[in-house]
Design a protein around this motif. Structure first.
Motif, PDB file in Angstrom:
ATOM      1  N   THR A 116      -7.927   8.711   3.980  1.00  0.00           N
ATOM      2  CA  THR A 116      -6.499   8.479   3.721  1.00  0.00           C
ATOM      3  C   THR A 116      -6.332   7.683   2.432  1.00  0.00           C
ATOM      4  O   THR A 116      -7.238   6.960   1.996  1.00  0.00           O
ATOM      5  CB  THR A 116      -5.839   7.686   4.873  1.00  0.00           C
ATOM      6  OG1 THR A 116      -6.548   6.459   5.024  1.00  0.00           O
ATOM      7  CG2 THR A 116      -5.839   8.480   6.160  1.00  0.00           C
ATOM      8  N   GLN A 118      -3.490   5.142   0.541  1.00  0.00           N
ATOM      9  CA  GLN A 118      -2.308   4.320   0.792  1.00  0.00           C
ATOM     10  C   GLN A 118      -1.840   3.743  -0.534  1.00  0.00           C
ATOM     11  O   GLN A 118      -2.661   3.259  -1.334  1.00  0.00           O
ATOM     12  CB  GLN A 118      -2.705   3.197   1.754  1.00  0.00           C
ATOM     13  CG  GLN A 118      -1.558   2.668   2.557  1.00  0.00           C
ATOM     14  CD  GLN A 118      -2.035   1.668   3.600  1.00  0.00           C
ATOM     15  OE1 GLN A 118      -3.182   1.726   4.052  1.00  0.00           O
ATOM     16  NE2 GLN A 118      -1.170   0.744   3.961  1.00  0.00           N
ATOM     17  N   GLN A 133       1.437   6.531   3.028  1.00  0.00           N
ATOM     18  CA  GLN A 133       0.043   6.908   3.250  1.00  0.00           C
ATOM     19  C   GLN A 133      -0.065   8.420   3.408  1.00  0.00           C
ATOM     20  O   GLN A 133       0.794   9.042   4.028  1.00  0.00           O
ATOM     21  CB  GLN A 133      -0.453   6.211   4.515  1.00  0.00           C
ATOM     22  CG  GLN A 133      -1.894   6.506   4.854  1.00  0.00           C
ATOM     23  CD  GLN A 133      -2.312   5.728   6.093  1.00  0.00           C
ATOM     24  OE1 GLN A 133      -2.228   4.500   6.123  1.00  0.00           O
ATOM     25  NE2 GLN A 133      -2.743   6.428   7.112  1.00  0.00           N
ATOM     26  N   VAL A 134      -1.088   8.986   2.805  1.00  0.00           N
ATOM     27  CA  VAL A 134      -1.308  10.441   2.962  1.00  0.00           C
ATOM     28  C   VAL A 134      -2.767  10.689   3.318  1.00  0.00           C
ATOM     29  O   VAL A 134      -3.651   9.897   2.972  1.00  0.00           O
ATOM     30  CB  VAL A 134      -0.978  11.220   1.668  1.00  0.00           C
ATOM     31  CG1 VAL A 134       0.488  11.165   1.352  1.00  0.00           C
ATOM     32  CG2 VAL A 134      -1.810  10.733   0.497  1.00  0.00           C
ATOM     33  N   SER A 135      -2.985  11.780   4.009  1.00  0.00           N
ATOM     34  CA  SER A 135      -4.356  12.230   4.241  1.00  0.00           C
ATOM     35  C   SER A 135      -4.793  13.004   3.013  1.00  0.00           C
ATOM     36  O   SER A 135      -3.991  13.733   2.414  1.00  0.00           O
ATOM     37  CB  SER A 135      -4.421  13.152   5.449  1.00  0.00           C
ATOM     38  OG  SER A 135      -4.066  12.435   6.597  1.00  0.00           O
ATOM     39  N   THR A 203      -9.346   4.958   2.233  1.00  0.00           N
ATOM     40  CA  THR A 203     -10.051   4.661   3.485  1.00  0.00           C
ATOM     41  C   THR A 203     -10.798   5.913   3.935  1.00  0.00           C
ATOM     42  O   THR A 203     -10.186   6.973   4.113  1.00  0.00           O
ATOM     43  CB  THR A 203      -9.057   4.214   4.580  1.00  0.00           C
ATOM     44  OG1 THR A 203      -8.309   3.102   4.083  1.00  0.00           O
ATOM     45  CG2 THR A 203      -9.796   3.839   5.859  1.00  0.00           C
ATOM     46  N   SER A 208     -12.599   0.812   3.632  1.00  0.00           N
ATOM     47  CA  SER A 208     -11.524   0.875   2.636  1.00  0.00           C
ATOM     48  C   SER A 208     -11.992   0.309   1.307  1.00  0.00           C
ATOM     49  O   SER A 208     -12.866  -0.573   1.258  1.00  0.00           O
ATOM     50  CB  SER A 208     -10.309   0.077   3.128  1.00  0.00           C
ATOM     51  OG  SER A 208      -9.787   0.687   4.272  1.00  0.00           O
TER      52      SER A 208
END
Lengths: 428, 227
Positions: A116, A118, A133-135, A203, A208
């Motif tokens: 992910t 962020q 947040q995106v995948s 992450t 992270s």
């Protein structure tokens, strides 16, 4: 043996009819006003362009996307993990073997990991608010090798491309950002405001790391535009992969090299047990092939309608020509000209118009339109549309146009010629 | 020789039936020059069309050199017209896109002659009627008389047995008319049969025979002083 009387009743030979027909058609075309000839030729050129360009653009709209995937993602040979394996085993052996094959220009290994991204993690928010947040798919690449295979640096639309020593810098795919992706939804969220130089939090597998956005790539190739690119050494370290086994290998071949021969050579070396080795065409998703076929059918339907319109146009042109020359057709018949010779004269005229129209159309297509659309592709949301006009397909269309024109020229001429000779002479 | 027996030609227009030729019987010997005269609507041109294979009679027979022309197919009629008959039209009927020489050479092309041979023979035919200087002129560049002479050259170039001329002087001034008639007389003197429809007695008198039609019937058939 035929008697002299029989000889007088013998019809002219086909060769004579052809020769006389050709002579009459040349004289008629020469005597036709330049404006009339230009108008007919113009119609033929438009028809030709309709036949070739309409379907070419339709097919090209998807072909452009396919070519972009080939150029910027798959390469000519695409090696990926087998379904039962976590990664490509013996990656280094495969790369060495590939580099030693004649015709292989460059090879790039990619390490992929899902995670992910962020963007606003430093801002304070209410507990109920969701963060930006995106995948994403994280790809580790050797910037030089990758650029040699996929020309990735040419896709950088903001900032700059990665360098070998970039430690904590990444390239973001445009589809992860709101300003490049208007199709935002709850299923596919996008980051609203990320600029070059901003810090973002990556992450992967619960680990992270903060990195800086060095550049943004945008290509209309989803596999690229939804990725985040690291320098390979950094990503491997981050995901604790120290075995050099990659997830994707893309190979670029020199022009003219047969991809199948390279694929077969790698398979012959036994690498098929460690990775899935495919040519670009094998790797193409089935829906793309179906889409291309569907667009080709659509193009052919549009072309066919154009062809019918042309046939009708030529029919009308020749019919009007034959009607206005009905008296002369009658005279020709009365002085003993075989009706077949007169028919040939109209067929040759039709062929002349179709040939000139097609030649001009070919010149426009290959001298102007194909290079123009290659340089200035049409901006479709799913890819860059080009003009696909393979020469063999174009020649087939010229042939079809010619046949349609011959029929359209023959039928009206036949209708007029079949009429009574005396009625034609007297204009009855 | 042309042998016409009991020829009838009727035109039907909707329900109206018009009898244009009524039981015509006529015999024209080889080498004769015959004038068909009569007032407008008498059936002169119609008779010429039946004799010259341009039309089919309603009933009756036409024999040309013992060939029953009603018994042959449309393509055979075309071939026969090419090989054995020549036509001179009232309005010249030259193809505007062809030169005088090409107009004359056209029947020869159709007979299978090579282009140079056909053009050479066309040149000779045009020179014979005094148009040697006008070979490459298009019809629009020729006077009416010259165009008609080109038409005659086209009719005679393949040396047919019979020349049919439908009012060949109708559109010409008297000087041109005399030139055209002189050419036709010259052709006839060389042995070719000439059948000419005309309004002008002056020229009819120059033929061997004058056949007068009235209301579709022959009212007189007289030999002239030329005989």
């Amino acid at each position: 043996m035929s008697s002299p009387a029989d000889k007088k009743l013998n019809s002219a030979s086909l060769t004579t009819c052809l020769s006389v027909g050709l002579f009459l058609s040349i004289r008629q075309v020469r005597s036709t006003s330049i404006w009339t000839t230009s108008l007919i030729v113009f119609i033929m050129v438009l028809t030709f362009l309709n036949l070739v360009v309409a379907s070419g653009i339709l097919v090209g709209s998807i072909e452009g996307a396919i070519l972009a995937v080939q150029k910027h993602y798959l390469g000519d040979i695409f090696i990926s993990t087998l379904t039962q394996k976590a990664y490509i085993e013996r990656t280094n052996d495969i790369i060495s073997a590939a580099k030693n094959l004649p015709g292989v220009e460059s090879v790039s290994a990619r390490y992929i990991a899902p995670g992910t991204l962020q963007a606003d993690y430093k801002k304070s928010k209410k507990p109920s608010d969701l963060s930006d947040q995106v995948s994403a798919s994280f790809a580790g690449i050797d910037p030089t090798n990758e650029n040699a295979v996929s020309d990735l640096s040419s896709l950088v639309v903001e900032g700059s491309y990665l360098q070998e020593g970039d430690y904590d810098q990444v390239l973001l795919g445009g589809m992860l950002l709101k300003r490049y992706n208007s199709f935002e939804s709850s299923s596919f969220p996008v980051l609203p405001d990320v600029q070059i130089g901003d810090r973002v939090l990556v992450t992967i597998n619960g680990n992270s790391r903060e990195v800086i956005v060095k550049g943004i790539v945008f290509s209309k190739v989803d596999e690229i535009d939804r990725r985040v690119f690291f320098v390979d050494s950094q990503l491997r370290k981050f995901i604790n992969r120290f075995d050099y086994n990659a997830d994707e290998i893309a190979i670029r071949l020199t022009s003219g090299t047969d991809p199948i021969s390279i694929k077969n050579a790698l398979l012959a070396d036994g690498f098929g047990s460690f990775a899935r080795i495919q040519t670009q065409q094998d790797a193409e998703p089935k829906f793309i092939k179906d889409l291309r076929d569907t667009f080709a059918i659509l193009g052919n339907v549009i072309s066919s309608i154009g062809l019918v319109v042309t046939a009708i146009t030529i029919f009308i042109v020749i019919f009007i020509n034959a009607i206005t020359r009905r008296k002369y057709i009658g005279i020709l018949k009365s002085i003993g000209m075989h009706s077949r010779a007169i028919e040939f004269s109209y067929i040759f005229q039709s062929i002349f118009y179709a040939l000139v129209g097609s030649t001009i159309g070919l010149a426009i297509t290959y001298g102007f339109l194909v290079p123009f659309f290659t340089q200035n592709p049409i901006d479709f949301p799913f890819g860059d549309g080009i003009l696909v006009a393979p020469i063999e397909g174009t020649l087939l269309r010229v042939l079809v146009l010619m046949i349609a024109t011959i029929v359209a020229g023959y039928v009206p001429a036949r209708i007029i010629i079949k009429r009574n000779t005396l009625d034609a002479i007297l204009g009855r | 020789m042309i042998e016409i027996k009991h020829l009838i030609k009727t035109y039907k227009n909707d329900s109206v039936e018009t009898k244009v030729l009524r039981d015509i019987s006529l015999s024209i010997a080889t080498g004769q020059m015959i004038a068909i005269i009569g007032p407008s609507g008498a059936g002169k041109s119609t008779l010429l069309y039946q004799m010259s294979l341009l039309d089919h009679p309603t009933s009756g027979t036409v024999f040309i050199n013992d060939l029953d022309i009603n018994s042959i197919s449309s393509q055979q009629r075309t071939a026969y017209r090419l090989s054995s008959l020549g036509y001179v039209f009232q309005d010249y009927s030259l193809l505007p896109e062809l030169t005088a020489q090409e107009n004359v050479a056209l029947p020869l092309f159709m007979q299978g002659l090579s282009k140079p041979d056909a053009l050479d023979r066309a040149r000779i035919a045009l020179e014979r009627i005094g148009l040697g200087e006008r070979l490459s002129n298009h019809p629009s560049q020729l006077s009416g008389g010259e165009q008609q002479r080109v038409g005659i050259a086209r009719a005679i170039v393949n040396e047919p047995h019979i020349i049919f001329a439908d009012e060949p002087t109708a559109n010409l001034d008297s000087a041109s008319s005399r030139e055209v008639i002189a050419v036709l007389l010259d052709i006839n003197k060389r042995g070719q049969t000439v059948v000419m429809v005309t309004h002008e007695m002056e020229y009819a008198q120059l033929c061997h025979r004058i056949v007068e039609l009235r209301d579709g019937s022959i009212v007189s058939d007289t030999k002239t002083q030329r005989v």
